[in-house]
Design an enzyme around this catalytic site. Structure first.
Site, PDB file in Angstrom:
ATOM      1  N   ARG A 199       0.849  -1.191   0.000  1.00 21.24           N
ATOM      2  CA  ARG A 199       0.000   0.000   0.000  1.00 21.24           C
ATOM      3  C   ARG A 199       0.885   1.241   0.000  1.00 21.24           C
ATOM      4  O   ARG A 199       1.670   1.425   0.944  1.00 21.24           O
ATOM      5  CB  ARG A 199      -0.905   0.001   1.225  1.00 21.24           C
ATOM      6  CG  ARG A 199      -1.837   1.211   1.353  1.00 21.24           C
ATOM      7  CD  ARG A 199      -2.582   1.174   2.683  1.00 21.24           C
ATOM      8  NE  ARG A 199      -3.323  -0.061   2.853  1.00 21.24           N
ATOM      9  CZ  ARG A 199      -3.827  -0.466   4.026  1.00 21.24           C
ATOM     10  NH1 ARG A 199      -3.649   0.264   5.117  1.00 21.24           N
ATOM     11  NH2 ARG A 199      -4.494  -1.604   4.104  1.00 21.24           N
ATOM     12  N   HIS A 204       1.549  -2.246   5.690  1.00 27.12           N
ATOM     13  CA  HIS A 204       1.351  -2.536   4.273  1.00 27.12           C
ATOM     14  C   HIS A 204       2.367  -1.797   3.405  1.00 27.12           C
ATOM     15  O   HIS A 204       2.779  -2.304   2.356  1.00 27.12           O
ATOM     16  CB  HIS A 204      -0.057  -2.121   3.844  1.00 27.12           C
ATOM     17  CG  HIS A 204      -1.120  -3.096   4.206  1.00 27.12           C
ATOM     18  ND1 HIS A 204      -1.414  -4.212   3.452  1.00 27.12           N
ATOM     19  CD2 HIS A 204      -1.976  -3.124   5.259  1.00 27.12           C
ATOM     20  CE1 HIS A 204      -2.406  -4.880   4.009  1.00 27.12           C
ATOM     21  NE2 HIS A 204      -2.768  -4.241   5.113  1.00 27.12           N
ATOM     22  N   ASP A 222      -3.819  -8.430   3.141  1.00 18.28           N
ATOM     23  CA  ASP A 222      -5.195  -8.605   3.606  1.00 18.28           C
ATOM     24  C   ASP A 222      -5.839  -9.594   2.649  1.00 18.28           C
ATOM     25  O   ASP A 222      -5.866  -9.347   1.431  1.00 18.28           O
ATOM     26  CB  ASP A 222      -5.965  -7.288   3.559  1.00 18.28           C
ATOM     27  CG  ASP A 222      -5.452  -6.270   4.561  1.00 18.28           C
ATOM     28  OD1 ASP A 222      -4.757  -6.659   5.512  1.00 18.28           O
ATOM     29  OD2 ASP A 222      -5.765  -5.074   4.387  1.00 18.28           O
ATOM     30  N   GLU A 272      -7.880  -8.037  13.320  1.00 13.73           N
ATOM     31  CA  GLU A 272      -8.450  -8.245  11.988  1.00 13.73           C
ATOM     32  C   GLU A 272      -8.171  -9.667  11.512  1.00 13.73           C
ATOM     33  O   GLU A 272      -7.011 -10.070  11.380  1.00 13.73           O
ATOM     34  CB  GLU A 272      -7.840  -7.246  10.993  1.00 13.73           C
ATOM     35  CG  GLU A 272      -8.137  -5.788  11.341  1.00 13.73           C
ATOM     36  CD  GLU A 272      -7.362  -4.790  10.502  1.00 13.73           C
ATOM     37  OE1 GLU A 272      -7.684  -3.588  10.567  1.00 13.73           O
ATOM     38  OE2 GLU A 272      -6.429  -5.209   9.787  1.00 13.73           O
ATOM     39  N   HIS A 299      -5.712  -9.949   8.195  1.00 18.24           N
ATOM     40  CA  HIS A 299      -4.447  -9.204   8.117  1.00 18.24           C
ATOM     41  C   HIS A 299      -3.268 -10.043   8.608  1.00 18.24           C
ATOM     42  O   HIS A 299      -3.257 -10.502   9.750  1.00 18.24           O
ATOM     43  CB  HIS A 299      -4.605  -7.952   8.980  1.00 18.24           C
ATOM     44  CG  HIS A 299      -3.426  -7.042   9.019  1.00 18.24           C
ATOM     45  ND1 HIS A 299      -3.453  -5.756   8.507  1.00 18.24           N
ATOM     46  CD2 HIS A 299      -2.179  -7.199   9.538  1.00 18.24           C
ATOM     47  CE1 HIS A 299      -2.280  -5.169   8.708  1.00 18.24           C
ATOM     48  NE2 HIS A 299      -1.493  -6.030   9.336  1.00 18.24           N
TER      49      HIS A 299
END
Length: 222
Positions: free
Chosen positions: A91, A136, A143, A201, A204
């Site tokens: 990301r 990320h 994810d 999460e 993740h």
């Protein structure tokens, strides 16, 4: 032509052609083409409700070490007529900055009902759903979920991807037995193959021995 800019935050930016990735990064499709991909931040189907800065193509970019292990996991799952499906991987820092900017505009709650119905937007920083830096951006976090290859449907994990709330915690007890089993299937195959899970999460995971543990990249997903 590639230009590299270093900031005091150790952010690294690259301007490059689509095939010219920074050293150590690969396109997952070149390593494990059978893994399914749906980059949510490329579309309107995410907690902000619009495409996120830095996402230009529905392709997964990741560190080579991560890609190799994802391929191994995929090979295991395919034997069971299952497949990995990735929602996000590398990301860009500019995308993280987009999240931060959005979180500060408290009246922008377009996707609240779908993604954070029980969480006040004003608490997203405090509760850890939004942060100024993300693992990320180091290139070794993914994810993801699991898909049934016969039906092409995602396994029911008890909460949607990117749902902000305790129901997304991996061991939340409010979900059904089947949903718990599905979460544990994903968790086990990832942990057994060298990934650390995240406590809040179910989707993740971060490579245990990530190659860039302190570097946050900012090149486009192109």
């Amino acid at each position: 032509m590639k230009k590299i800019f270093f900031t005091t935050l150790l952010l690294t930016s690259f301007i490059f052609k689509a095939q010219d990735l920074p050293k150590g990064f690969v396109y997952l499709e070149d390593i494990a083409p059978s893994i399914k991909v749906e980059l949510r931040y490329l579309s309107n189907n995410n907690f902000i409700g619009k495409p996120i800065e830095g996402y230009k193509s529905n392709c997964v970019i990741i560190t080579k070490e991560t890609a190799v292990l994802l391929k191994k996991i995929q090979q295991e799952l395919l034997k069971k007529e299952l497949s990995l499906k990735i929602f996000d991987a590398y990301r860009p820092q500019q995308a993280v900055n987009h999240f931060v900017k959005w979180a500060r505009v408290l009246n922008d709650t377009l996707m609240k009902k779908e993604y954070y119905p029980n969480v006040a937007k004003s608490t997203l920083f405090k509760k850890g759903y939004i942060a100024s830096k993300s693992g990320h951006s180091r290139g070794s976090t993914v994810d993801l979920t699991i898909v049934n290859t016969k039906t092409n449907k995602e396994l029911n994990m008890g909460s949607p991807y990117d749902f902000f709330g305790i129901k997304s915690h991996p061991f939340n007890q409010s979900i059904t037995k089947i949903e718990k089993q599905n979460r544990m299937l994903l968790r086990k195959v990832m942990v057994d193959n060298g990934f650390n899970p995240y406590k809040n999460e179910w989707w993740h995971f971060t490579l245990k021995k990530e190659p860039f543990p302190k570097t946050y990249f900012n090149f486009l997903i192109n």
